[in-house]
Design a protein around this motif. Structure first.
Motif, short mmCIF file in Angstrom:
data_model
loop_
_atom_site.label_atom_id
_atom_site.label_comp_id
_atom_site.label_asym_id
_atom_site.label_seq_id
_atom_site.Cartn_x
_atom_site.Cartn_y
_atom_site.Cartn_z
N ARG A 1 -16.45 39.64 -38.89
CA ARG A 1 -16.93 41.06 -39.43
C ARG A 1 -18.09 41.36 -38.91
O ARG A 1 -18.27 42.61 -38.44
CB ARG A 1 -16.97 40.71 -40.98
N ASP A 2 -19.00 40.37 -38.66
CA ASP A 2 -20.42 40.75 -38.45
C ASP A 2 -20.59 40.24 -36.69
O ASP A 2 -20.85 39.13 -36.15
CB ASP A 2 -21.43 39.80 -38.98
N GLY A 3 -20.34 41.46 -35.88
CA GLY A 3 -20.72 41.07 -34.38
C GLY A 3 -21.95 40.53 -34.09
O GLY A 3 -21.88 39.75 -33.12
N ASP A 4 -23.03 40.89 -34.48
CA ASP A 4 -24.28 40.05 -34.02
C ASP A 4 -24.27 38.86 -34.33
O ASP A 4 -24.68 37.90 -33.46
CB ASP A 4 -25.53 40.83 -35.01
N ILE A 5 -23.90 38.47 -35.62
CA ILE A 5 -23.88 36.86 -35.81
C ILE A 5 -23.07 36.34 -34.55
O ILE A 5 -23.37 35.21 -34.18
CB ILE A 5 -23.10 36.62 -37.33
N LEU A 6 -21.72 37.01 -34.49
CA LEU A 6 -20.85 36.16 -33.52
C LEU A 6 -21.45 36.14 -32.11
O LEU A 6 -21.31 35.11 -31.36
CB LEU A 6 -19.58 37.28 -33.35
N ARG A 7 -22.10 37.15 -31.74
CA ARG A 7 -22.81 37.28 -30.22
C ARG A 7 -24.07 36.00 -30.42
O ARG A 7 -24.18 35.63 -29.43
CB ARG A 7 -23.38 38.70 -29.93
N GLN A 8 -24.69 35.97 -31.48
CA GLN A 8 -25.84 34.90 -31.35
C GLN A 8 -24.96 33.47 -31.40
O GLN A 8 -25.80 32.70 -30.59
CB GLN A 8 -26.48 35.06 -32.61
N ALA A 9 -23.98 33.49 -31.95
CA ALA A 9 -23.12 31.97 -31.73
C ALA A 9 -22.63 31.90 -30.42
O ALA A 9 -22.85 30.72 -29.79
CB ALA A 9 -22.12 31.95 -32.91
N MET A 10 -22.29 33.08 -29.79
CA MET A 10 -21.72 32.79 -28.47
C MET A 10 -22.24 33.10 -27.35
O MET A 10 -21.99 33.12 -26.04
CB MET A 10 -20.30 33.60 -28.36
N ALA A 11 -24.02 33.56 -27.57
CA ALA A 11 -24.63 34.18 -26.39
C ALA A 11 -24.92 32.98 -25.28
O ALA A 11 -24.85 31.86 -25.40
CB ALA A 11 -25.88 34.67 -27.03
N ALA A 12 -24.40 33.58 -23.84
CA ALA A 12 -25.09 32.88 -22.81
C ALA A 12 -25.98 34.12 -22.11
O ALA A 12 -25.27 35.04 -21.82
CB ALA A 12 -23.85 32.55 -22.07
N THR A 13 -27.09 33.81 -21.58
CA THR A 13 -27.76 34.76 -20.94
C THR A 13 -28.48 34.26 -19.79
O THR A 13 -28.91 33.07 -19.74
CB THR A 13 -29.13 35.42 -21.94
N ALA A 14 -28.57 35.18 -18.79
CA ALA A 14 -29.17 34.45 -17.41
C ALA A 14 -29.34 35.74 -16.71
O ALA A 14 -28.60 36.91 -17.01
CB ALA A 14 -27.98 33.60 -16.56
N ALA A 15 -30.35 35.70 -15.78
CA ALA A 15 -30.75 37.09 -15.15
C ALA A 15 -29.31 37.66 -14.25
O ALA A 15 -29.28 38.74 -14.23
CB ALA A 15 -31.81 36.86 -14.02
N TYR A 16 -28.52 36.78 -13.77
CA TYR A 16 -27.72 37.33 -12.96
C TYR A 16 -26.29 38.00 -13.45
O TYR A 16 -25.63 38.47 -12.87
CB TYR A 16 -27.22 36.25 -11.78
N ILE A 17 -26.46 37.86 -14.79
CA ILE A 17 -25.21 38.44 -15.61
C ILE A 17 -25.72 39.24 -16.54
O ILE A 17 -25.22 39.51 -17.69
CB ILE A 17 -24.42 37.35 -16.27
N ALA A 18 -26.98 39.74 -16.47
CA ALA A 18 -27.67 40.70 -17.56
C ALA A 18 -26.45 42.05 -17.99
O ALA A 18 -26.25 42.53 -16.92
CB ALA A 18 -28.86 41.44 -16.95
N PRO A 19 -26.22 42.08 -19.17
CA PRO A 19 -25.52 43.27 -19.48
C PRO A 19 -25.89 44.38 -19.23
O PRO A 19 -27.08 44.74 -19.23
CB PRO A 19 -25.31 43.11 -20.99
N GLN A 20 -25.12 45.37 -19.08
CA GLN A 20 -25.54 46.85 -18.99
C GLN A 20 -25.18 47.73 -20.14
O GLN A 20 -24.12 47.34 -20.73
CB GLN A 20 -24.73 47.18 -17.60
N ASP A 21 -25.87 48.77 -20.07
CA ASP A 21 -25.74 49.70 -21.40
C ASP A 21 -24.32 50.12 -21.67
O ASP A 21 -23.81 50.58 -20.77
CB ASP A 21 -26.61 50.64 -21.33
N GLY A 22 -24.07 49.91 -22.93
CA GLY A 22 -22.66 50.41 -23.36
C GLY A 22 -21.36 50.10 -22.68
O GLY A 22 -20.20 50.12 -22.82
N ARG A 23 -21.74 48.66 -22.07
CA ARG A 23 -20.65 48.04 -21.39
C ARG A 23 -20.50 46.64 -22.29
O ARG A 23 -21.17 45.83 -22.18
CB ARG A 23 -20.64 47.73 -19.87
N TRP A 24 -19.09 46.33 -22.43
CA TRP A 24 -18.66 45.02 -23.23
C TRP A 24 -18.61 44.08 -22.37
O TRP A 24 -17.61 44.00 -21.29
CB TRP A 24 -17.55 45.51 -24.19
#
Ligand SMILES: *Cc1c(COP(=O)(O)O)cnc(C)c1O
Length: 468
Positions: free
Chosen positions: A313-336
């Protein structure tokens, strides 16, 4: 045009060889023994060899493997494999899966494959529509329901942790208040496994009784009331032994009334497909009141292994649980980036098989598959009910028929019959324990199973379980 110095020229012969082996195998599925008895020693003799120093080339490698491994290949995509809850592959699903291999897209990120990323979004929205889940829920495709349970429960853990004042994904669980989990005694082993991976532990679940397979609502309400803290509740939509459904609408209402908060996760590995037919959709009434829902595509959607899906239901919670961030994979606006919703980074383009299957068969095609399976299960269950020495177990009448021969010493008798049926190869069933007794299970979720296959199953049970 490809020339012989093109490094890709060799694909033609290799893929033609794979096509020839595959079409032969598939055409033979209805007649081939479902399983053949093979010992580990025999398969070791057939398959084991030292790592080859020199290669034999792709076509010879395929032929060599298939001829040696064949005794250990089960016709589980065929119409008479009733074991576990398996399913097969529709032609469109298998062809889509092949194409996914040929295209070899990395479906983890938009930048690595815009087509794979967006196709997955489309498939998830089609599936939400097929299952009458809210269109604005987040989701992801997984390797199966075990991973879908893991993702849903990771989101639940994140939500509960935040209510308890910490961030489980960032901080871990050490030294933090416990995260409570409630379910029935019939919680699937894969949900316990997910809880163990999530650091909560397999035995963290407080279970309440489930007579006939369905959770006792009074016991659940009492257990919930006794916990003065936020909790995760795991409900079964399709319990694996008998196909029973917990009353999701009542559980959702109960969860909403729990003042400290409750995250409702539904394991609908095969049961979510009840939503596809008006004959069975009442079984999942209220599912939109859940917070996360796990299901399988390699079962009743009949796409090849491995494939599952999770909705949250809550995409923000899901992304907090599954997030992996690194400079080389920075997301781009509007792209999933699909990886932000699932455990893996690089991943197979699973959505293509499901896309082709859904596009090829449509809602009507899947409704027909579900209803045919339910009809087959009903035919078989009726026969069981009419046989005086057989007993139908559990209270559910869905796509799984759990039964046993009654009477003294029948545990051994039932087990022997399962082994004999598996060895004989006409119709494959598996054994289970139900309320302390050995029983047989027949699951109906293969798109190709017809009434003639049910008749063969009945004859096989007669010959192996009722003969003396
Ligand atoms: C099959 C099943 C699972 C596990 O799914 P996998 O796809 O094997 O990982 C979980 N829950 C239920 C109810 C199932 O039937």
């Amino acid at each position: 045009m490809m020339t012989s110095d093109n490094p890709f020229a060799g694909f033609n012969a290799a893929l033609r060889q794979a096509l020839a082996i595959s079409t032969d195998y598939i055409a033979g599925l209805p007649d081939r023994p479902v399983g053949t008895p093979v010992s580990p020693e025999a398969l070791a003799r057939a398959l084991e060899e030292p790592l080859p120093e020199e290669g034999c080339g792709p076509s010879a490698a395929l032929t060599d493997w298939f001829s040696r491994a064949e005794p250990g290949i089960f016709a589980s995509p065929g119409p008479r494999f009733f074991g576990f809850v398996n399913g097969g592959s529709t032609p469109a699903a298998l062809a889509g899966d092949w194409l996914a291999s040929a295209l070899d897209q990395n479906a983890g990120m938009w930048v690595s494959s815009p087509a794979a990323s967006h196709t997955e979004q489309v498939v998830l929205s089609w599936l939400k529509n097929l299952f009458s889940l809210p269109a604005d829920w987040a989701g992801g495709m997984t390797s199966g329901a075990t991973m879908a349970n893991l993702v849903g429960l990771a989101a639940g853990r994140q939500w509960v942790g935040q209510r308890l004042g910490f961030d489980p994904a960032d901080d871990g669980l050490g030294g933090r208040p416990p995260i409570n989990v409630l379910s029935s005694t019939e919680i699937h082993a894969s949900a316990r496994k997910a809880l163990s991976i999530l650091g909560l532990g397999r035995s963290s679940v407080r279970t309440v009784p489930a007579p006939g397979g369905i959770v006792d609502m009074d016991a659940l309400a009492a257990a919930l009331a006794a916990i003065d803290a936020p909790v995760m509740v795991v409900a079964n939509a399709g319990e694996v032994n008998t196909g029973a459904f917990d009353p999701l609408d009542r559980i959702a209402t109960l969860c909403r009334s729990h003042k400290p908060g409750a995250w409702l996760h539904v394991d609908g590995a095969f049961g979510l497909f009840a939503a596809v037919s008006p004959q069975s959709s009442h079984l999942v009434r209220g599912i939109e009141g859940a917070d996360s829902v796990a299901s399988d595509a390699h079962k009743w959607l009949n796409v090849p292994y491995d494939s599952g899906m999770v909705f949250v239901r809550d995409g923000d919670i899901l992304r907090q649980a599954m997030a992996a961030t690194a400079a080389y994979i920075a997301p781009q606006d509007g792209r999933w980036d699909p990886h932000s919703h699932v455990p893996e980074f690089s991943r197979r383009f699973r959505a293509l098989a499901a896309w082709c299957a859904l596009k090829s068969s449509g809602r009507a095609g899947y409704r027909a598959i579900v209803e045919t399976c339910l009809d087959n299960a009903k035919t078989f269950a009726h026969w069981v009910e009419q046989e005086r020495s057989l007993e139908l177990l559990g209270s559910s009448r869905f796509n799984i028929v759990c039964f046993r021969r009654n009477g003294d010493a029948s545990d051994a008798l039932n087990l022997r019959a399962v082994a004999a049926m598996q060895a004989e190869g006409r119709a494959f069933t598996t054994a289970t324990q139900w309320r302390g007794k050995t029983a047989l299970r027949a699951a109906f979720d293969n798109w190709a199973t017809g009434p003639e296959d049910v008749a063969i199953l009945i004859q096989a049970v007669k010959d192996n379980l009722l003969a003396d």
